[in-house]
Design a protein around this motif. Structure first.
Motif, mmCIF file in Angstrom:
data_model
loop_
_atom_site.group_PDB
_atom_site.id
_atom_site.type_symbol
_atom_site.label_atom_id
_atom_site.label_comp_id
_atom_site.label_asym_id
_atom_site.label_seq_id
_atom_site.Cartn_x
_atom_site.Cartn_y
_atom_site.Cartn_z
ATOM 1 N N UNK A 54 0.854 -1.189 0.000
ATOM 2 C CA UNK A 54 0.000 0.000 0.000
ATOM 3 C C UNK A 54 0.887 1.234 0.000
ATOM 4 N N UNK A 55 0.277 2.384 -0.187
ATOM 5 C CA UNK A 55 1.000 3.648 -0.241
ATOM 6 C C UNK A 55 0.772 4.415 1.054
ATOM 7 N N UNK A 56 1.839 4.983 1.574
ATOM 8 C CA UNK A 56 1.751 5.797 2.782
ATOM 9 C C UNK A 56 2.656 7.014 2.628
ATOM 10 N N UNK A 57 2.486 7.977 3.503
ATOM 11 C CA UNK A 57 3.360 9.152 3.504
ATOM 12 C C UNK A 57 4.558 8.829 4.383
ATOM 13 N N UNK A 58 5.769 8.972 3.835
ATOM 14 C CA UNK A 58 6.999 8.651 4.556
ATOM 15 C C UNK A 58 7.882 9.879 4.548
ATOM 16 N N UNK A 59 8.041 10.497 5.706
ATOM 17 C CA UNK A 59 8.863 11.691 5.847
ATOM 18 C C UNK A 59 9.928 11.395 6.903
ATOM 19 N N UNK A 60 11.209 11.549 6.579
ATOM 20 C CA UNK A 60 12.247 11.297 7.575
ATOM 21 C C UNK A 60 12.067 12.161 8.818
ATOM 22 N N UNK A 61 12.257 11.560 9.970
ATOM 23 C CA UNK A 61 12.172 12.208 11.282
ATOM 24 C C UNK A 61 10.779 12.713 11.626
ATOM 25 N N UNK A 62 9.765 12.277 10.923
ATOM 26 C CA UNK A 62 8.409 12.712 11.235
ATOM 27 C C UNK A 62 7.450 11.538 11.103
ATOM 28 N N UNK A 63 6.607 11.389 12.105
ATOM 29 C CA UNK A 63 5.555 10.384 12.025
ATOM 30 C C UNK A 63 4.474 10.733 13.036
ATOM 31 N N UNK A 64 3.241 10.737 12.564
ATOM 32 C CA UNK A 64 2.107 11.022 13.424
ATOM 33 C C UNK A 64 1.271 9.762 13.594
#
Length: 111
Positions: A54-64
């Motif tokens: 599946x597709x997800x938002x992946x941002x280094x050093x950030x996760x909610x």
């Protein structure tokens, strides 16, 4: 590029040099391995432990919506649905059908 942006933001926040360095090193620690594996930042195709794509938002050093564990994240799989460790997948290693299925299945859009 991302490191330069973080450095500029840190400079505006008037952080000390060592604090800026810690931020840049932490970003590089997660961002560079992703880029080497052919995975970008933003909307990324991931695979859970049960093999669902599946597709997800992946941002280094950030996760909610997930718990970061190095190159993995613990988050809810929208295919299952279940909680699982997910890891980014290089889109070049997937077949056209697998890429289509992964881009059609998205988790919640909260970054």
């Amino acid at each position: 590029m991302l490191a330069v942006y973080v450095w500029v933001v840190a400079r505006r926040l008037k952080l000390r040099r060592w604090q800026k360095l810690v931020i840049v090193v932490a970003l590089a620690g997660e961002g560079i391995p992703l880029l080497r594996r052919g995975v970008g930042v933003g909307n990324v195709i991931v695979r859970c432990r049960q093999g669902h794509l599946f597709t997800t938002i992946w941002i280094p050093l950030a996760s909610v919506k997930s718990l970061r564990l190095g190159p993995y994240r613990l988050q809810r799989c929208p295919v299952g649905p279940h909680w699982s460790l997910v890891t980014p997948v290089d889109p070049a290693t997937l077949s056209e059908d697998e890429r289509r299925v992964a881009t059609e299945t998205r988790d919640i859009r909260i970054p």
